[in-house]
Design a protein around this motif. Sequence first.
Motif, PDB file in Angstrom:
ATOM      1  N   LYS A 173       0.823  -1.210   0.000  1.00 13.73           N
ATOM      2  CA  LYS A 173       0.000   0.000   0.000  1.00 13.73           C
ATOM      3  C   LYS A 173       0.859   1.263   0.000  1.00 13.73           C
ATOM      4  N   GLU A 174       1.934   1.261   0.784  1.00  8.72           N
ATOM      5  CA  GLU A 174       2.804   2.436   0.902  1.00  8.72           C
ATOM      6  C   GLU A 174       3.926   2.445  -0.131  1.00  8.72           C
ATOM      7  N   ASN A 175       4.015   1.382  -0.903  1.00  9.42           N
ATOM      8  CA  ASN A 175       5.063   1.232  -1.922  1.00  9.42           C
ATOM      9  C   ASN A 175       6.463   1.335  -1.312  1.00  9.42           C
ATOM     10  N   ILE A 176       6.649   0.596  -0.214  1.00 11.73           N
ATOM     11  CA  ILE A 176       7.934   0.552   0.473  1.00 11.73           C
ATOM     12  C   ILE A 176       8.274  -0.912   0.762  1.00 11.73           C
ATOM     13  N   SER A 177       9.498  -1.160   1.190  1.00 17.16           N
ATOM     14  CA  SER A 177       9.900  -2.530   1.497  1.00 17.16           C
ATOM     15  C   SER A 177       9.316  -2.977   2.842  1.00 17.16           C
ATOM     16  N   LYS A 178       9.283  -4.280   3.050  1.00 17.99           N
ATOM     17  CA  LYS A 178       8.827  -4.810   4.335  1.00 17.99           C
ATOM     18  C   LYS A 178       9.766  -4.356   5.444  1.00 17.99           C
ATOM     19  N   GLY A 179      11.054  -4.265   5.143  1.00 14.48           N
ATOM     20  CA  GLY A 179      12.013  -3.757   6.121  1.00 14.48           C
ATOM     21  C   GLY A 179      11.704  -2.332   6.527  1.00 14.48           C
ATOM     22  N   ASP A 180      11.292  -1.502   5.560  1.00 10.48           N
ATOM     23  CA  ASP A 180      10.915  -0.122   5.879  1.00 10.48           C
ATOM     24  C   ASP A 180       9.667  -0.069   6.751  1.00 10.48           C
ATOM     25  N   VAL A 181       8.725  -0.976   6.514  1.00 17.33           N
ATOM     26  CA  VAL A 181       7.525  -1.034   7.358  1.00 17.33           C
ATOM     27  C   VAL A 181       7.941  -1.296   8.805  1.00 17.33           C
ATOM     28  N   ILE A 182       8.820  -2.267   8.994  1.00 21.86           N
ATOM     29  CA  ILE A 182       9.255  -2.620  10.341  1.00 21.86           C
ATOM     30  C   ILE A 182      10.065  -1.489  10.961  1.00 21.86           C
ATOM     31  N   ARG A 183      10.939  -0.833  10.179  1.00 23.23           N
ATOM     32  CA  ARG A 183      11.710   0.304  10.710  1.00 23.23           C
ATOM     33  C   ARG A 183      10.787   1.438  11.150  1.00 23.23           C
ATOM     34  N   ARG A 184       9.755   1.708  10.361  1.00 21.24           N
ATOM     35  CA  ARG A 184       8.795   2.755  10.745  1.00 21.24           C
ATOM     36  C   ARG A 184       8.074   2.389  12.037  1.00 21.24           C
ATOM     37  N   ALA A 185       7.725   1.119  12.175  1.00 22.49           N
ATOM     38  CA  ALA A 185       7.040   0.673  13.391  1.00 22.49           C
ATOM     39  C   ALA A 185       7.931   0.889  14.615  1.00 22.49           C
ATOM     40  N   PHE A 186       9.213   0.573  14.489  1.00 18.54           N
ATOM     41  CA  PHE A 186      10.124   0.774  15.610  1.00 18.54           C
ATOM     42  C   PHE A 186      10.369   2.255  15.875  1.00 18.54           C
ATOM     43  N   ALA A 187      10.365   3.079  14.837  1.00 16.98           N
ATOM     44  CA  ALA A 187      10.503   4.522  15.036  1.00 16.98           C
ATOM     45  C   ALA A 187       9.308   5.060  15.824  1.00 16.98           C
ATOM     46  N   LEU A 188       8.114   4.567  15.507  1.00 15.14           N
ATOM     47  CA  LEU A 188       6.912   4.959  16.245  1.00 15.14           C
ATOM     48  C   LEU A 188       6.991   4.499  17.695  1.00 15.14           C
ATOM     49  N   LEU A 189       7.492   3.300  17.915  1.00 12.20           N
ATOM     50  CA  LEU A 189       7.669   2.796  19.275  1.00 12.20           C
ATOM     51  C   LEU A 189       8.637   3.687  20.058  1.00 12.20           C
ATOM     52  N   LYS A 190       9.709   4.127  19.413  1.00 13.35           N
ATOM     53  CA  LYS A 190      10.685   4.997  20.070  1.00 13.35           C
ATOM     54  C   LYS A 190      10.042   6.326  20.472  1.00 13.35           C
ATOM     55  N   VAL A 191       9.251   6.916  19.578  1.00  9.70           N
ATOM     56  CA  VAL A 191       8.542   8.165  19.897  1.00  9.70           C
ATOM     57  C   VAL A 191       7.620   7.939  21.085  1.00  9.70           C
ATOM     58  N   SER A 192       6.890   6.838  21.068  1.00  5.61           N
ATOM     59  CA  SER A 192       5.961   6.528  22.155  1.00  5.61           C
ATOM     60  C   SER A 192       6.684   6.422  23.488  1.00  5.61           C
ATOM     61  N   GLU A 193       7.799   5.701  23.504  1.00 10.30           N
ATOM     62  CA  GLU A 193       8.551   5.524  24.748  1.00 10.30           C
ATOM     63  C   GLU A 193       9.121   6.849  25.252  1.00 10.30           C
ATOM     64  N   THR A 194       9.621   7.676  24.344  1.00  9.36           N
ATOM     65  CA  THR A 194      10.157   8.991  24.729  1.00  9.36           C
ATOM     66  C   THR A 194       9.065   9.858  25.331  1.00  9.36           C
ATOM     67  N   GLU A 195       7.912   9.888  24.700  1.00  7.73           N
ATOM     68  CA  GLU A 195       6.811  10.718  25.181  1.00  7.73           C
ATOM     69  C   GLU A 195       6.277  10.197  26.512  1.00  7.73           C
ATOM     70  N   LYS A 196       6.225   8.878  26.664  1.00  6.56           N
ATOM     71  CA  LYS A 196       5.757   8.291  27.925  1.00  6.56           C
ATOM     72  C   LYS A 196       6.661   8.727  29.077  1.00  6.56           C
ATOM     73  N   LYS A 197       7.973   8.745  28.839  1.00  3.43           N
ATOM     74  CA  LYS A 197       8.921   9.183  29.872  1.00  3.43           C
ATOM     75  C   LYS A 197       8.708  10.643  30.256  1.00  3.43           C
ATOM     76  N   ASN A 198       8.159  11.432  29.327  1.00 11.76           N
ATOM     77  CA  ASN A 198       7.893  12.847  29.573  1.00 11.76           C
ATOM     78  C   ASN A 198       6.463  13.108  30.040  1.00 11.76           C
ATOM     79  N   GLY A 199       5.745  12.042  30.408  1.00 11.96           N
ATOM     80  CA  GLY A 199       4.393  12.197  30.934  1.00 11.96           C
ATOM     81  C   GLY A 199       3.340  12.467  29.873  1.00 11.96           C
ATOM     82  N   ARG A 200       3.660  12.153  28.618  1.00 13.34           N
ATOM     83  CA  ARG A 200       2.703  12.378  27.529  1.00 13.34           C
ATOM     84  C   ARG A 200       2.323  11.035  26.908  1.00 13.34           C
TER      85      ARG A 200
END
Length: 75
Positions: free
Chosen positions: A22-49
């Motif tokens: 759907k996004e016209n990207i590799s499966k590896g890119d899908v997984i990298r994006r998912a981990f990037a989102l996880l990193k943002v989530s963890e950073t924001e959680k540490k900041n009370g958001r």
Amino acid sequence: MSRMSVNLSPEMEKLIEETAEKENISKGDVIRRAFALLKVSETEKKNGRFLAVAKEDNDPASKSHIEVIGKIIGI
């Protein structure tokens, strides 16, 4: 770049494949994006958001109004 082998459920494999197509990207890119989102989530959680689902009011008469319609739990 290192390589890793992961066992995926058929449902997860299908989701990754469908997203890549759907996004016209590799499966590896899908997984990298998912981990990037996880990193943002963890950073924001540490900041009370948290991550949220929001929608923007597209009415030209209103100033850019964003409404939070859901809180993302479990990331």
